[in-house]
Design an enzyme around this catalytic site. Sequence first.
Site, PDB file in Angstrom:
ATOM      1  N   CYS A  34       0.805  -1.222   0.000  1.00 33.34           N
ATOM      2  CA  CYS A  34       0.000   0.000   0.000  1.00 33.34           C
ATOM      3  C   CYS A  34       0.838   1.272   0.000  1.00 33.34           C
ATOM      4  O   CYS A  34       0.288   2.375  -0.104  1.00 33.34           O
ATOM      5  CB  CYS A  34      -0.929   0.003   1.204  1.00 33.34           C
ATOM      6  SG  CYS A  34      -1.802  -1.554   1.448  1.00 33.34           S
ATOM      7  N   HIS A  76      -3.563   8.369   4.977  1.00 27.93           N
ATOM      8  CA  HIS A  76      -3.741   7.017   4.443  1.00 27.93           C
ATOM      9  C   HIS A  76      -5.181   6.588   4.709  1.00 27.93           C
ATOM     10  O   HIS A  76      -5.831   6.036   3.834  1.00 27.93           O
ATOM     11  CB  HIS A  76      -2.749   6.059   5.099  1.00 27.93           C
ATOM     12  CG  HIS A  76      -2.709   4.699   4.477  1.00 27.93           C
ATOM     13  ND1 HIS A  76      -2.486   4.501   3.136  1.00 27.93           N
ATOM     14  CD2 HIS A  76      -2.874   3.464   5.027  1.00 27.93           C
ATOM     15  CE1 HIS A  76      -2.495   3.202   2.875  1.00 27.93           C
ATOM     16  NE2 HIS A  76      -2.748   2.555   3.998  1.00 27.93           N
ATOM     17  N   GLU A  90      -2.613   5.876  12.848  1.00 29.22           N
ATOM     18  CA  GLU A  90      -2.268   7.109  12.151  1.00 29.22           C
ATOM     19  C   GLU A  90      -2.527   8.331  13.042  1.00 29.22           C
ATOM     20  O   GLU A  90      -1.752   9.295  13.051  1.00 29.22           O
ATOM     21  CB  GLU A  90      -3.057   7.231  10.843  1.00 29.22           C
ATOM     22  CG  GLU A  90      -2.594   8.364   9.968  1.00 29.22           C
ATOM     23  CD  GLU A  90      -3.023   8.228   8.516  1.00 29.22           C
ATOM     24  OE1 GLU A  90      -2.506   9.010   7.691  1.00 29.22           O
ATOM     25  OE2 GLU A  90      -3.849   7.353   8.190  1.00 29.22           O
ATOM     26  N   LYS A 131      -9.943   8.028   0.502  1.00 31.59           N
ATOM     27  CA  LYS A 131     -10.380   6.624   0.402  1.00 31.59           C
ATOM     28  C   LYS A 131     -11.855   6.486   0.768  1.00 31.59           C
ATOM     29  O   LYS A 131     -12.487   5.487   0.424  1.00 31.59           O
ATOM     30  CB  LYS A 131      -9.520   5.726   1.297  1.00 31.59           C
ATOM     31  CG  LYS A 131      -8.112   5.487   0.775  1.00 31.59           C
ATOM     32  CD  LYS A 131      -7.390   4.456   1.637  1.00 31.59           C
ATOM     33  CE  LYS A 131      -5.974   4.197   1.137  1.00 31.59           C
ATOM     34  NZ  LYS A 131      -5.062   5.329   1.389  1.00 31.59           N
ATOM     35  N   HIS A 183      -9.797   1.631  -1.307  1.00 30.10           N
ATOM     36  CA  HIS A 183      -8.349   1.452  -1.151  1.00 30.10           C
ATOM     37  C   HIS A 183      -7.801   0.735  -2.384  1.00 30.10           C
ATOM     38  O   HIS A 183      -8.000  -0.460  -2.558  1.00 30.10           O
ATOM     39  CB  HIS A 183      -8.077   0.637   0.110  1.00 30.10           C
ATOM     40  CG  HIS A 183      -6.635   0.600   0.522  1.00 30.10           C
ATOM     41  ND1 HIS A 183      -5.619   1.109  -0.264  1.00 30.10           N
ATOM     42  CD2 HIS A 183      -6.035   0.103   1.635  1.00 30.10           C
ATOM     43  CE1 HIS A 183      -4.455   0.935   0.356  1.00 30.10           C
ATOM     44  NE2 HIS A 183      -4.688   0.327   1.506  1.00 30.10           N
ATOM     45  N   PHE A 213       0.775  -3.393   4.398  1.00 28.38           N
ATOM     46  CA  PHE A 213       1.016  -4.727   4.942  1.00 28.38           C
ATOM     47  C   PHE A 213       2.509  -5.022   4.988  1.00 28.38           C
ATOM     48  O   PHE A 213       3.259  -4.644   4.088  1.00 28.38           O
ATOM     49  CB  PHE A 213       0.323  -5.794   4.083  1.00 28.38           C
ATOM     50  CG  PHE A 213      -1.151  -5.902   4.330  1.00 28.38           C
ATOM     51  CD1 PHE A 213      -1.666  -5.949   5.610  1.00 28.38           C
ATOM     52  CD2 PHE A 213      -2.037  -5.967   3.271  1.00 28.38           C
ATOM     53  CE1 PHE A 213      -3.028  -6.056   5.838  1.00 28.38           C
ATOM     54  CE2 PHE A 213      -3.394  -6.078   3.481  1.00 28.38           C
ATOM     55  CZ  PHE A 213      -3.889  -6.129   4.767  1.00 28.38           C
TER      56      PHE A 213
END
Length: 428
Positions: free
Chosen positions: A179, A320, A331, A352, A357, A416
């Site tokens: 990501c 994000h 975050e 998003k 995503h 990830f």
Amino acid sequence: MRRVAVTGLGVVAPNGIGKEDFWDACVEGRSGVGPITTFDASSFPIKIAGEVKNFDPSPFIPDSMRKSLKVMGRAARFGVGASGLALQDSGISMENENPERVGVVVGTGLVPVDMAEIMPMLSRVMQEDGSFDLNKLDPNTASPMFPLWLLKYLPNMVSAHISMMFNAQGPNSTVTTACVAGTQAVGEGYRLVARGEADVIIAGGSDSRLDPLLLMAYTSLGTLSRCCDLPPEAVSRPFDRLRDGFVLGEGAGMLVLEDYDRARKRGAKIYAEVMGFGSSFDAYSIIKPDPDGRGAVRAIKSALDEARVDPSEVGYINAHGTSTRLNDQMETVAVKKVFGSGARKLPISSIKSMIGHSIAASGAIEAVALAMTLSENVVPPTINLRNPDPNCDLDCIPLNARDYAPRIALSTSFGFGGQNGALVMKAA
């Protein structure tokens, strides 16, 4: 180190194709999330996604290269289209460029295998016990596959196709850091121009994982939202108390990065200046972010240090903001650690909420949005944020866009495995 300007923006997103349509949708809070149509998802527990519809890359493919479409996966088509839109927007004519000084850096990832395409090929050599017997083939036939089949599924084919279509013969690389890949590709492209290794870099990300097998995999992983009772456009809700996972998306975002002085000399429109990039690794868990946000903090601080920007100078963060419980809370923790007492006054939002995503493409699409924010002096909202999570107590710009003119802004990405990335841009 040379200054680096953003002079072209290209987007292929679920809520808009092209910079103008995409940005209008973001400012208006229009979602591109809806029922999956690329395959029959009626038997799946998850039936929605941020899907790109009605996109045709052919205007950017020369007649002599039309056959390339046969070996272009969905991500490659998105990448070529977004790159073409970005170059068109920049005003650069590749016929007038030294191709060896123009490069490509693309973030991408897993390439879904088209089962409808491969099963007929496998059936020719598959036995009843599931093993394969190549003796079933004609001895003059080396394989049951289309000879160039593999080229459709190699991750580096996205950057390869872009370079071929536009004759970019300079530095070329592919980033596959999950990501964070789109953000890292823009950061690496920025550094290539800043170091003088290229005059122009087409940088960004392109990804598509709308595939039955990968949808099952993400569902099994437990990362996707299961709010099936909500309208599709209301499911992605970063920083909301009722969020329960992200919506899978797809698309591409590409930026033309150019030597700043060169861009000014040719009279180009400069959307923003890229100032710094930072990356780090959690070394905590392959599926969970470090709840203390230590890796995220290092990436953000590294980007600010490279940009020679004090945290107090940052006026906006394009987050994000995945809409998962762990990411959004981490975050928030990281932002508080970096920005201290000023964190709660710092505007932050997640697009998003409108596009889902798009994994490796997400950071690049968000970089496009960051550049537009700095150019247009408006901050896109976090739609669907109706029940603020007390653990995400920042100014997350709920529901509606805000007229605001930050001089310096930040974009963050976390992925990830424990990947972290951050970009700093300044208004031109």
